[in-house]
Design an enzyme around this catalytic site. Sequence first.
Site, PDB file in Angstrom:
ATOM      1  N   LYS A  14      -7.986  -3.443   8.230  1.00  0.00           N
ATOM      2  CA  LYS A  14      -7.025  -4.013   7.283  1.00  0.00           C
ATOM      3  C   LYS A  14      -7.544  -5.322   6.703  1.00  0.00           C
ATOM      4  O   LYS A  14      -7.417  -5.573   5.494  1.00  0.00           O
ATOM      5  CB  LYS A  14      -5.668  -4.225   7.969  1.00  0.00           C
ATOM      6  N   GLN A  58       1.191  -5.628  14.173  1.00  0.00           N
ATOM      7  CA  GLN A  58       0.533  -4.374  14.549  1.00  0.00           C
ATOM      8  C   GLN A  58       1.159  -3.818  15.835  1.00  0.00           C
ATOM      9  O   GLN A  58       1.308  -4.521  16.820  1.00  0.00           O
ATOM     10  CB  GLN A  58      -0.970  -4.631  14.753  1.00  0.00           C
ATOM     11  N   ASP A  81       5.184  -2.987   5.980  1.00  0.00           N
ATOM     12  CA  ASP A  81       5.170  -1.748   6.758  1.00  0.00           C
ATOM     13  C   ASP A  81       6.372  -0.859   6.401  1.00  0.00           C
ATOM     14  O   ASP A  81       6.393   0.316   6.720  1.00  0.00           O
ATOM     15  CB  ASP A  81       5.300  -2.065   8.255  1.00  0.00           C
TER      16      ASP A  81
HETATM   17  N1  L34 Z   1       2.774  -2.347  12.324  1.00  0.00           N
HETATM   18  N2  L34 Z   1       1.421  -0.812  13.380  1.00  0.00           N
HETATM   19  C1  L34 Z   1       1.943  -1.295  12.240  1.00  0.00           C
HETATM   20  N3  L34 Z   1       1.680  -0.750  11.025  1.00  0.00           N
HETATM   21  C2  L34 Z   1       0.840   0.306  10.932  1.00  0.00           C
HETATM   22  O1  L34 Z   1       0.625   0.880   9.746  1.00  0.00           O
HETATM   23  C3  L34 Z   1       0.247   0.823  12.096  1.00  0.00           C
HETATM   24  N4  L34 Z   1      -0.647   1.856  12.078  1.00  0.00           N
HETATM   25  C4  L34 Z   1      -0.629   2.832  13.165  1.00  0.00           C
HETATM   26  C5  L34 Z   1      -0.686   2.035  14.480  1.00  0.00           C
HETATM   27  N5  L34 Z   1       0.109   0.817  14.466  1.00  0.00           N
HETATM   28  C6  L34 Z   1       0.580   0.258  13.332  1.00  0.00           C
HETATM   29  C7  L34 Z   1      -1.911   1.731  11.617  1.00  0.00           C
HETATM   30  O2  L34 Z   1      -2.291   0.775  10.963  1.00  0.00           O
HETATM   31  C8  L34 Z   1      -1.909   3.614  12.889  1.00  0.00           C
HETATM   32  N6  L34 Z   1      -2.668   2.797  11.972  1.00  0.00           N
HETATM   33  C9  L34 Z   1      -4.002   3.051  11.581  1.00  0.00           C
HETATM   34  C10 L34 Z   1      -4.687   2.242  10.686  1.00  0.00           C
HETATM   35  C11 L34 Z   1      -6.005   2.500  10.339  1.00  0.00           C
HETATM   36  C12 L34 Z   1      -6.658   3.575  10.856  1.00  0.00           C
HETATM   37  C13 L34 Z   1      -5.990   4.385  11.736  1.00  0.00           C
HETATM   38  C14 L34 Z   1      -4.681   4.130  12.104  1.00  0.00           C
HETATM   39  C15 L34 Z   1      -8.080   3.809  10.506  1.00  0.00           C
HETATM   40  O3  L34 Z   1      -8.729   2.989   9.914  1.00  0.00           O
HETATM   41  N7  L34 Z   1      -8.640   4.958  10.893  1.00  0.00           N
HETATM   42  C16 L34 Z   1     -10.025   5.324  10.656  1.00  0.00           C
HETATM   43  C17 L34 Z   1     -10.869   5.293  11.892  1.00  0.00           C
HETATM   44  C18 L34 Z   1     -10.632   4.167  12.799  1.00  0.00           C
HETATM   45  C19 L34 Z   1     -11.454   4.212  14.056  1.00  0.00           C
HETATM   46  O4  L34 Z   1     -12.687   4.309  13.952  1.00  0.00           O
HETATM   47  O5  L34 Z   1     -10.876   4.172  15.136  1.00  0.00           O
HETATM   48  C20 L34 Z   1     -10.039   6.775  10.193  1.00  0.00           C
HETATM   49  O6  L34 Z   1     -11.009   7.164   9.548  1.00  0.00           O
HETATM   50  O7  L34 Z   1      -9.103   7.512  10.511  1.00  0.00           O
END
Ligand code: L34
Length: 246
Positions: A14, A58, A81
């Site tokens: 982020k 988060q 959010d």
């Molecule tokens: N308050 N908490 C709040 N807001 C959110 O919107 C989230 N979420 C979920 C968990 N807690 C939160 C996220 O940000 C899930 N989430 C989230 C954000 C980014 C990614 C996955 C989940 C992400 O960047 N995923 C990448 C890979 C990441 C890695 O290597 O672990 C992907 O390609 O899926």
Amino acid sequence: MGDDPASRVYVNNKKKACEELGIYSEEYALSEDTSEEELLKLIHTLNEKRDINGILVQLPVPKHINEETVINAISPKKDVDAFHPVNVGKIMVGNFDFVPCTPAGVMELIKESGIDVRGKECVVVGRSNIVGKPQAMLLLHQNGTVTICHSKTKNLKEKTKQADILVAAVGIPNFITGDMIKEGAVVIDVGINRMADKKLVGDVEFESAEKVASAITPVPGGVGPMTIAMLMKNTVKAAILQHELN
Ligand code: L34
């Protein structure tokens, strides 16, 4: 709060997105043992700060912190959010400023792929406040016929087999297998499960599912990055709204 390794990755992604777009951001990495009172104090300070347009705590938060209290403390105008009950209510009514990032990302993927939701059988597996419930509402606003399934659903496969659009958000690795999917369905995998070998696996068993689906999202590189893109969108919107209102 705390040192959840997954949260670390997500928050870093982020921050990186903010940097790339030229959005100013501040991170407060609070230790695991920070009191709820201290966290609430920080939120109140940020609520008042004119140079901060969006606030996000988060999740998950440590066990001694009441998640609901924390979410309720964030000014609805800065709630990028869209977790605050005021924003949740607006989503239900269909007149909203912010859309929860993950379901919004799913809708964007559907739209950009040229898929029309109108009249389609949409099955959402999972009923969390963060994904399942708002996801169902967004699909409904697009005139989908929506079914929400969960851990107590009987004959799950019978339901998922009906889906033209199937959204998996249960948090169980490889839970949805190819035999549960209708030929030609659109399959969107919201799950991000970290396996013992550090590999990321979705809620959908990709190999068997891709054989029957007409379109399918991978994990990683699917919904995750879209979540972040939608957070950026909400943040820009928050800034615009606050400048108009102030
Ligand atoms: N308050 N908490 C709040 N807001 C959110 O919107 C989230 N979420 C979920 C968990 N807690 C939160 C996220 O940000 C899930 N989430 C989230 C954000 C980014 C990614 C996955 C989940 C992400 O960047 N995923 C990448 C890979 C990441 C890695 O290597 O672990 C992907 O390609 O899926």
